[in-house]
Write a protein that holds these residues in place. Structure first.
Motif, PDB file in Angstrom:
ATOM      1  N   GLU A  14       0.932  -1.620   0.066  1.00 56.23           N
ATOM      2  CA  GLU A  14      -0.198   0.438  -0.323  1.00 56.23           C
ATOM      3  C   GLU A  14       0.907   1.416   0.362  1.00 56.23           C
ATOM      4  O   GLU A  14       2.235   1.455   0.726  1.00 56.23           O
ATOM      5  CB  GLU A  14      -0.872  -0.061   1.080  1.00 56.23           C
ATOM      6  N   PHE A  15       0.358   2.469  -0.178  1.00 59.56           N
ATOM      7  CA  PHE A  15       1.166   2.951  -0.057  1.00 59.56           C
ATOM      8  C   PHE A  15       0.692   4.388   1.435  1.00 59.56           C
ATOM      9  O   PHE A  15       0.056   4.587   1.911  1.00 59.56           O
ATOM     10  CB  PHE A  15       0.251   4.484  -1.191  1.00 59.56           C
ATOM     11  N   PHE A  16       2.122   4.753   1.557  1.00 49.84           N
ATOM     12  CA  PHE A  16       1.997   6.180   2.898  1.00 49.84           C
ATOM     13  C   PHE A  16       2.895   6.598   2.495  1.00 49.84           C
ATOM     14  O   PHE A  16       4.339   6.838   1.634  1.00 49.84           O
ATOM     15  CB  PHE A  16       2.067   4.817   3.551  1.00 49.84           C
ATOM     16  N   PRO A  17       2.328   7.612   3.053  1.00 48.65           N
ATOM     17  CA  PRO A  17       1.356   8.392   3.608  1.00 48.65           C
ATOM     18  C   PRO A  17       0.420   8.627   2.547  1.00 48.65           C
ATOM     19  O   PRO A  17       0.186   9.448   1.675  1.00 48.65           O
ATOM     20  CB  PRO A  17       1.080   9.535   4.546  1.00 48.65           C
ATOM     21  N   VAL A  18      -1.695   8.330   3.431  1.00 49.81           N
ATOM     22  CA  VAL A  18      -2.642   8.824   2.496  1.00 49.81           C
ATOM     23  C   VAL A  18      -2.644  10.494   2.570  1.00 49.81           C
ATOM     24  O   VAL A  18      -3.212  10.631   4.101  1.00 49.81           O
ATOM     25  CB  VAL A  18      -3.583   8.562   2.899  1.00 49.81           C
ATOM     26  N   VAL A  19      -2.838  11.875   2.118  1.00 54.64           N
ATOM     27  CA  VAL A  19      -3.171  13.246   2.031  1.00 54.64           C
ATOM     28  C   VAL A  19      -3.907  13.289   1.367  1.00 54.64           C
ATOM     29  O   VAL A  19      -5.244  12.943   0.876  1.00 54.64           O
ATOM     30  CB  VAL A  19      -1.515  13.906   1.645  1.00 54.64           C
ATOM     31  N   ALA A  20      -4.674  14.373   1.726  1.00 56.55           N
ATOM     32  CA  ALA A  20      -5.805  14.975   1.026  1.00 56.55           C
ATOM     33  C   ALA A  20      -5.479  16.206   0.178  1.00 56.55           C
ATOM     34  O   ALA A  20      -4.740  16.340   0.101  1.00 56.55           O
ATOM     35  CB  ALA A  20      -6.621  15.310   2.206  1.00 56.55           C
ATOM     36  N   LYS A  21      -6.632  16.326  -0.995  1.00 57.07           N
ATOM     37  CA  LYS A  21      -6.470  17.505  -1.881  1.00 57.07           C
ATOM     38  C   LYS A  21      -6.792  19.125  -0.828  1.00 57.07           C
ATOM     39  O   LYS A  21      -6.818  18.984  -0.365  1.00 57.07           O
ATOM     40  CB  LYS A  21      -7.634  17.622  -3.087  1.00 57.07           C
ATOM     41  N   ALA A  22      -6.134  20.099  -1.736  1.00 51.95           N
ATOM     42  CA  ALA A  22      -6.100  21.124  -1.595  1.00 51.95           C
ATOM     43  C   ALA A  22      -5.982  22.085  -2.700  1.00 51.95           C
ATOM     44  O   ALA A  22      -5.031  21.770  -3.768  1.00 51.95           O
ATOM     45  CB  ALA A  22      -4.638  21.551  -0.219  1.00 51.95           C
ATOM     46  N   THR A  23      -6.386  23.259  -2.006  1.00 55.31           N
ATOM     47  CA  THR A  23      -6.565  24.298  -3.550  1.00 55.31           C
ATOM     48  C   THR A  23      -4.892  24.560  -3.873  1.00 55.31           C
ATOM     49  O   THR A  23      -5.360  25.667  -3.119  1.00 55.31           O
ATOM     50  CB  THR A  23      -7.974  24.778  -3.824  1.00 55.31           C
TER      51      THR A  23
ATOM     52  N   ASP B 254       6.015  16.359   8.522  1.00 61.74           N
ATOM     53  CA  ASP B 254       4.589  16.155   9.020  1.00 61.74           C
ATOM     54  C   ASP B 254       4.194  15.308   8.061  1.00 61.74           C
ATOM     55  O   ASP B 254       2.940  14.414   8.571  1.00 61.74           O
ATOM     56  CB  ASP B 254       4.524  17.580   9.057  1.00 61.74           C
ATOM     57  N   VAL B 255       4.791  15.666   6.040  1.00 59.50           N
ATOM     58  CA  VAL B 255       4.502  14.527   6.021  1.00 59.50           C
ATOM     59  C   VAL B 255       4.210  13.023   5.635  1.00 59.50           C
ATOM     60  O   VAL B 255       3.400  11.977   5.612  1.00 59.50           O
ATOM     61  CB  VAL B 255       4.431  14.465   3.572  1.00 59.50           C
ATOM     62  N   LEU B 256       5.439  13.278   6.205  1.00 64.37           N
ATOM     63  CA  LEU B 256       5.491  11.178   6.510  1.00 64.37           C
ATOM     64  C   LEU B 256       5.383  11.335   7.964  1.00 64.37           C
ATOM     65  O   LEU B 256       6.078   9.925   8.287  1.00 64.37           O
ATOM     66  CB  LEU B 256       6.978  11.063   5.980  1.00 64.37           C
ATOM     67  N   THR B 257       4.837  11.335   8.410  1.00 68.30           N
ATOM     68  CA  THR B 257       4.034  11.058   9.877  1.00 68.30           C
ATOM     69  C   THR B 257       2.541  11.092   9.925  1.00 68.30           C
ATOM     70  O   THR B 257       1.446  11.131   9.541  1.00 68.30           O
ATOM     71  CB  THR B 257       4.038  12.478  11.189  1.00 68.30           C
ATOM     72  N   ALA B 258       2.662   9.701  10.447  1.00 71.06           N
ATOM     73  CA  ALA B 258       0.915   8.894  10.370  1.00 71.06           C
ATOM     74  C   ALA B 258      -0.030  10.160  10.767  1.00 71.06           C
ATOM     75  O   ALA B 258      -0.739   9.646  10.415  1.00 71.06           O
ATOM     76  CB  ALA B 258       0.920   7.474  10.984  1.00 71.06           C
ATOM     77  N   SER B 259       0.227  10.122  11.261  1.00 74.62           N
ATOM     78  CA  SER B 259      -0.844  11.312  12.371  1.00 74.62           C
ATOM     79  C   SER B 259      -1.074  12.317  11.742  1.00 74.62           C
ATOM     80  O   SER B 259      -1.372  13.629  12.204  1.00 74.62           O
ATOM     81  CB  SER B 259      -0.460  11.482  13.895  1.00 74.62           C
ATOM     82  N   SER B 260      -0.294  12.956  10.351  1.00 78.93           N
ATOM     83  CA  SER B 260      -0.047  14.011  10.173  1.00 78.93           C
ATOM     84  C   SER B 260      -1.893  14.505   9.251  1.00 78.93           C
ATOM     85  O   SER B 260      -2.323  13.255   9.201  1.00 78.93           O
ATOM     86  CB  SER B 260       0.531  13.977   8.913  1.00 78.93           C
ATOM     87  N   ASN B 261      -2.289  15.668   8.874  1.00 80.31           N
ATOM     88  CA  ASN B 261      -3.063  15.619   8.263  1.00 80.31           C
ATOM     89  C   ASN B 261      -3.028  16.993   7.144  1.00 80.31           C
ATOM     90  O   ASN B 261      -3.350  17.628   6.583  1.00 80.31           O
ATOM     91  CB  ASN B 261      -4.073  16.739   9.185  1.00 80.31           C
ATOM     92  N   ALA B 262      -1.564  16.288   6.946  1.00 80.48           N
ATOM     93  CA  ALA B 262      -1.085  17.095   5.625  1.00 80.48           C
ATOM     94  C   ALA B 262      -2.055  17.003   3.963  1.00 80.48           C
ATOM     95  O   ALA B 262      -3.007  16.187   4.013  1.00 80.48           O
ATOM     96  CB  ALA B 262      -0.042  16.482   4.796  1.00 80.48           C
ATOM     97  N   LYS B 263      -1.774  17.651   3.514  1.00 83.80           N
ATOM     98  CA  LYS B 263      -2.904  18.081   2.074  1.00 83.80           C
ATOM     99  C   LYS B 263      -1.338  18.203   1.126  1.00 83.80           C
ATOM    100  O   LYS B 263      -0.166  18.502   1.242  1.00 83.80           O
ATOM    101  CB  LYS B 263      -3.354  19.012   2.863  1.00 83.80           C
TER     102      LYS B 263
END
Length: 383
Positions: free
Chosen positions: A274-283, A345-354
């Motif tokens: 699986e891919f890691f980490p999963v992030v959200a989209k940002a505009t 931050d991005v490569l931390t599991a608890s991150s809310n990175a976008k």
């Protein structure tokens, strides 16, 4: 109008055109009754359907201030207090008067996009910050400039807002690399590049920022929007091909998307793991800080400088609705993710990175040295 610019245009008309464009009464009254302060995304949704393109000049950030350009008009005044009550608490909104609407600048930019090869145009942008059309030229001769001016006038445009940039000694090219390329600075999270730091980790997680091989070239594994869907660049190959780690093991497949409004990206599906980490989209919005996590350059930092850009991408492919940033990129960084946070931050599991998008190309001098800027496909353009 390009999809990204159109989206941003819809983000914050902020009260432009009170008599022609009125918010749905029920939606506003409901929010006002609750005295609710919206998030940035919610604020965007509230304003999506309400704008006057002839009076809106674009928007961008200056630090924490969201600057909204408007054509001089009394129509905007009465609605501003209502919108101010709904704006996110951590964002100051400032209105600035400009001469030309974004739709007019976009109209001329889109017209010239069809003639980029004819006029040796490398980059086109309807620049919200300067309220002009930026035209980067490989052929910066007087004859070429006069020909472009004549074409714009014949299309009903003006030469007053044309800004010509001399790029005769530079080139925009992809940041694809080779398997033999040496990696540069490592991610600050690790302090050094571990032997296993490729796309594949020992836990069968494929790490964002790792080096991968697609066809005969080296790329970066970019952002993942789910454990089974990640992205990289789309240039250098066509169709669907295998993705390998540095040991030559097939870890997935990549499907290329390249050209016009598609931009430059590929969707990667894993064969296992699986891919890691999963992030959200940002505009992407001009002025926001951005971090690139590339397999060659590691973490580089800059700001988004343009959105909705047309780029002449070799060999003779025009990419529209791209974004530009002043972060550094190098060969092997193609496909890297552009994020709102740094590597730690991005490569931390608890991150809310976008993520803002996917690295594509950059401007280089005749010696092959990156001189800036860099270009990326906005994440809103991928599927």
């Amino acid at each position: 109008m390009d999809k990204m610019k159109k989206y941003l245009s819809l983000i914050l008309a902020l009260g432009i055109c009170m008599s022609m464009c009125v918010f749905p009464a029920a939606a506003i009254s409901a929010n006002e009754a609750e005295n609710e302060v919206l998030t940035e995304d919610e604020f965007t949704e509230l304003l999506t359907a309400e704008m006057s393109s002839n009076e809106f000049g674009g928007l961008y950030y200056e630090g924490d201030t969201l600057v909204v350009n408007v054509i001089a008009s009394q129509k905007a005044t009465s609605l501003r207090p209502q919108l101010a009550q709904k704006a996110p608490e951590d964002i100051d909104v400032e209105y600035r008067t400009v001469t030309y609407s974004l739709s007019e600048l976009e109209r001329i930019k889109n017209f010239l996009t069809g003639y980029m090869s004819d006029y040796s145009i490398m980059m086109l942008d309807a620049n919200e910050i300067t309220n002009q059309v930026d035209i980067s030229l490989k052929d910066y001769s007087d004859d070429n400039i006069e020909s472009i001016k004549a074409a714009v006038l014949s299309h009903g445009g003006k030469t007053d807002y044309l800004n010509f940039i001399d790029d005769s000694n530079n080139v925009i090219r992809s940041t694809v690399g080779y398997e033999t390329d040496n990696n540069a600075s490592p991610f600050s999270l690790y302090g050094k590049v571990p032997v296993s730091f490729t796309a594949k980790a020992s836990t069968t997680q494929y790490l964002t920022g790792g080096k991968i091989l697609i066809g005969n070239y080296a790329y970066t594994l970019g952002p993942a929007l789910s454990a089974s869907k990640a992205y990289s660049a789309g240039h250098g190959f066509s169709g669907t091909v295998d993705v390998k780690d540095l040991m030559g093991t097939k870890i997935g497949s990549a499907t290329s998307h390249l050209g016009s409004v598609s931009g430059d990206w590929s969707k990667i599906t894993p064969y296992g793991g699986e891919f890691f980490p999963v992030v959200a989209k940002a505009t992407p919005i001009a002025g926001k800080q951005v971090y690139m996590l590339g397999a060659t350059s590691g973490e580089t930092v800059g700001k988004i400088t343009r959105t909705g850009v047309s780029v002449q991408f070799p060999p003779y492919v025009t990419l529209t609705d791209m974004c530009e940033g002043n972060y550094e990129c190098n060969p092997g960084d193609s496909g890297a993710g552009l994020f709102d946070s740094g590597a730690k931050d991005v490569l931390t599991a608890s991150s809310n990175a976008k993520t803002y998008g996917i690295q594509s190309s950059g401007k280089f001098n005749e010696k092959g040295e990156w001189i800036g800027p860099s270009y990326f496909t906005p994440i809103s353009n991928v599927s």
